[in-house]
Design an enzyme around this catalytic site. Structure first.
Site, PDB file in Angstrom:
ATOM      1  N   GLN A  13       0.795  -1.238   0.026  1.00 11.19           N
ATOM      2  CA  GLN A  13       0.043   0.009   0.122  1.00 11.19           C
ATOM      3  C   GLN A  13       0.917   1.108   0.135  1.00 11.19           C
ATOM      4  O   GLN A  13       1.835   1.418   0.676  1.00 11.19           O
ATOM      5  CB  GLN A  13      -1.029   0.043   1.204  1.00 11.19           C
ATOM      6  CG  GLN A  13      -1.999  -1.036   1.142  1.00 11.19           C
ATOM      7  CD  GLN A  13      -3.073  -0.860   2.133  1.00 11.19           C
ATOM      8  OE1 GLN A  13      -3.997  -0.088   1.883  1.00 11.19           O
ATOM      9  NE2 GLN A  13      -2.922  -1.728   3.311  1.00 11.19           N
ATOM     10  N   SER A  94       4.137  -6.582   2.644  1.00 11.79           N
ATOM     11  CA  SER A  94       2.973  -6.711   3.169  1.00 11.79           C
ATOM     12  C   SER A  94       1.806  -7.053   2.355  1.00 11.79           C
ATOM     13  O   SER A  94       1.869  -8.342   1.998  1.00 11.79           O
ATOM     14  CB  SER A  94       2.448  -5.198   3.585  1.00 11.79           C
ATOM     15  OG  SER A  94       1.616  -5.057   4.314  1.00 11.79           O
ATOM     16  N   LEU A  95       0.874  -6.206   1.565  1.00 12.34           N
ATOM     17  CA  LEU A  95       0.036  -6.771   0.784  1.00 12.34           C
ATOM     18  C   LEU A  95       0.835  -7.392  -0.398  1.00 12.34           C
ATOM     19  O   LEU A  95       0.378  -8.589  -0.873  1.00 12.34           O
ATOM     20  CB  LEU A  95      -0.845  -5.709   0.235  1.00 12.34           C
ATOM     21  CG  LEU A  95      -1.486  -6.124  -1.103  1.00 12.34           C
ATOM     22  CD1 LEU A  95      -2.536  -6.731  -0.915  1.00 12.34           C
ATOM     23  CD2 LEU A  95      -1.725  -4.828  -2.066  1.00 12.34           C
ATOM     24  N   ARG A 119      -9.440  -8.657   3.511  1.00 11.04           N
ATOM     25  CA  ARG A 119      -8.400  -8.231   4.523  1.00 11.04           C
ATOM     26  C   ARG A 119      -8.340  -6.850   4.632  1.00 11.04           C
ATOM     27  O   ARG A 119      -8.075  -6.142   5.832  1.00 11.04           O
ATOM     28  CB  ARG A 119      -7.140  -8.573   3.836  1.00 11.04           C
ATOM     29  CG  ARG A 119      -5.791  -8.280   4.649  1.00 11.04           C
ATOM     30  CD  ARG A 119      -4.488  -8.973   3.802  1.00 11.04           C
ATOM     31  NE  ARG A 119      -3.105  -8.611   4.488  1.00 11.04           N
ATOM     32  CZ  ARG A 119      -2.490  -7.551   4.305  1.00 11.04           C
ATOM     33  NH1 ARG A 119      -2.904  -6.680   3.264  1.00 11.04           N
ATOM     34  NH2 ARG A 119      -1.524  -7.493   4.972  1.00 11.04           N
ATOM     35  N   HIS A 203      -0.106  -3.877  10.929  1.00 19.60           N
ATOM     36  CA  HIS A 203       1.050  -4.638  11.382  1.00 19.60           C
ATOM     37  C   HIS A 203       1.184  -4.685  13.046  1.00 19.60           C
ATOM     38  O   HIS A 203       2.212  -4.729  13.416  1.00 19.60           O
ATOM     39  CB  HIS A 203       2.240  -4.433  10.614  1.00 19.60           C
ATOM     40  CG  HIS A 203       1.910  -4.650   9.113  1.00 19.60           C
ATOM     41  ND1 HIS A 203       1.820  -6.306   9.059  1.00 19.60           N
ATOM     42  CD2 HIS A 203       1.661  -4.087   8.102  1.00 19.60           C
ATOM     43  CE1 HIS A 203       1.588  -5.952   7.482  1.00 19.60           C
ATOM     44  NE2 HIS A 203       1.751  -4.885   6.838  1.00 19.60           N
ATOM     45  N   GLN A 252       1.246 -12.168   9.734  1.00 16.06           N
ATOM     46  CA  GLN A 252       1.791 -11.103   9.175  1.00 16.06           C
ATOM     47  C   GLN A 252       1.001  -9.843   9.415  1.00 16.06           C
ATOM     48  O   GLN A 252       1.292  -8.668   9.718  1.00 16.06           O
ATOM     49  CB  GLN A 252       1.846 -11.284   7.772  1.00 16.06           C
ATOM     50  CG  GLN A 252       2.644 -10.068   6.837  1.00 16.06           C
ATOM     51  CD  GLN A 252       1.899  -9.477   5.713  1.00 16.06           C
ATOM     52  OE1 GLN A 252       0.647  -9.090   6.026  1.00 16.06           O
ATOM     53  NE2 GLN A 252       2.453  -9.693   4.468  1.00 16.06           N
TER      54      GLN A 252
END
Length: 314
Positions: A13, A94-95, A119, A203, A252
């Site tokens: 992101q 991440s993503l 998500r 996170h 994660q």
């Protein structure tokens, strides 16, 4: 160059922007075809949103996540279609880890598009808008930042959540905790400690409710062993077992992204070139700072595609 020296990496992101991949979409039909697949999975015209929508809409995390995943998968498919060298490793920030797993053959594309939209919804609803914050910190070492976050957490939850490159760490948590941490970090000599325009404290341990919902969604899905190993954010290692991959994806969401560890692991495995598949070149910049010997390329236009194809053909 041989396969063993190449890794593909996928952005997270923050890399989304209106008009992204427009030139690639005009030049290569497969780009729009991939967006059409994602649109069918979600029930709205994703290419139209990306090209003609509002940036504010793109920045909503439940929109951002499927949009970036689709963009990365579209670029990967184009790379394969153009005869690009197959990488020996993949990773994503991440993503981007979900994008990597789709491209590595572990998660079905349509399933993944629906999963990352969910998500995004889970992450947004875990902490009400306005209660969470994130900030980027430059110029202090990791241990100092972790220690200061612990001190500041008396004011509210605050944790180090993205280890992006040496001297660049993102913190997140409750607004009061993050504000207190910024104050202490500046006093400790941080070059910069500035709030980020995000809608939730990603996170952090505050995302555990999102993790529980993601675990339920993943339990209903079938994952395969990746054809190309994927280096995971949680521990900077690869994983072959589908049930272990599911567990890592859940962990994660409420654990720090150890991007430095991911890039160091790839370099230790013999990677000399990374190609960032998708809009922007955030990861290319980070990768170069982490491992100066790396050649860092990105693909988001016909020119950058041609340059990457040429670079790895030599």
């Amino acid at each position: 160059m041989n396969t063993q020296q190449l890794a593909l990496v996928f952005p997270g992101q923050g890399s989304q922007k209106v008009g992204m991949l427009a030139e690639l979409g005009a030049a290569f039909p497969s780009i729009k075809a991939t967006f059409a697949e994602a649109s069918a999975a979600l029930g709205y015209d994703m290419w139209d949103l990306v090209q003609n929508g509002e940036q504010a809409q793109l920045n909503l995390t439940e929109t951002t996540q499927p949009v970036l995943l689709t963009a990365s998968v579209a670029v990967w498919r184009l790379w394969c279609e153009q005869g690009g060298l197959q990488p020996s490793l993949m990773s994503g920030h991440s993503l981007g880890e979900f994008s990597a797993l789709v491209c590595a053959g572990s998660i079905d594309f349509a399933d993944a598009v629906r999963l990352v939209r969910a998500r995004g919804q889970f992450m947004q609803t875990a902490v009400p808008v306005g209660e969470g914050a994130m900030a980027a910190v430059l110029g202090l070492d990791d241990a100092q930042i972790i220690d200061i976050c612990q001190q500041a957490s008396a004011a509210g939850v605050v944790e180090a959540v993205n280890f992006n490159s040496p001297g660049q760490v993102v913190i997140a948590g409750k607004v009061a905790g993050v504000e207190k941490a910024i104050e202490l970090l500046k006093a400790a000599g941080a070059k910069r400690a500035l709030s980020l325009p995000v809608s939730a404290p990603f996170h952090t341990s505050l995302m555990r409710p999102a993790g529980e919902k993601l675990a339920e969604a993943l339990a209903a899905m079938s994952l395969q062993s990746p054809i190309i190993p994927v280096v995971h954010n949680v521990h900077g290692k690869t994983e072959n077992d589908p049930s272990a991959i599911k567990a890592l994806l859940v962990e994660q969401i409420y654990s720090a992204v150890k991007w430095v560890s991911c890039v160091e692991a790839m370099a230790a495995a013999g990677i000399t070139t990374t190609i960032e598949a998708g809009p922007g070149k955030v990861l290319s910049g980070l990768n170069k700072r982490i491992e100066k010997s790396l050649s860092c390329l990105n693909i988001e236009s016909p020119e950058t595609l041609a340059a990457a194809l040429e670079a790895v053909a030599q």
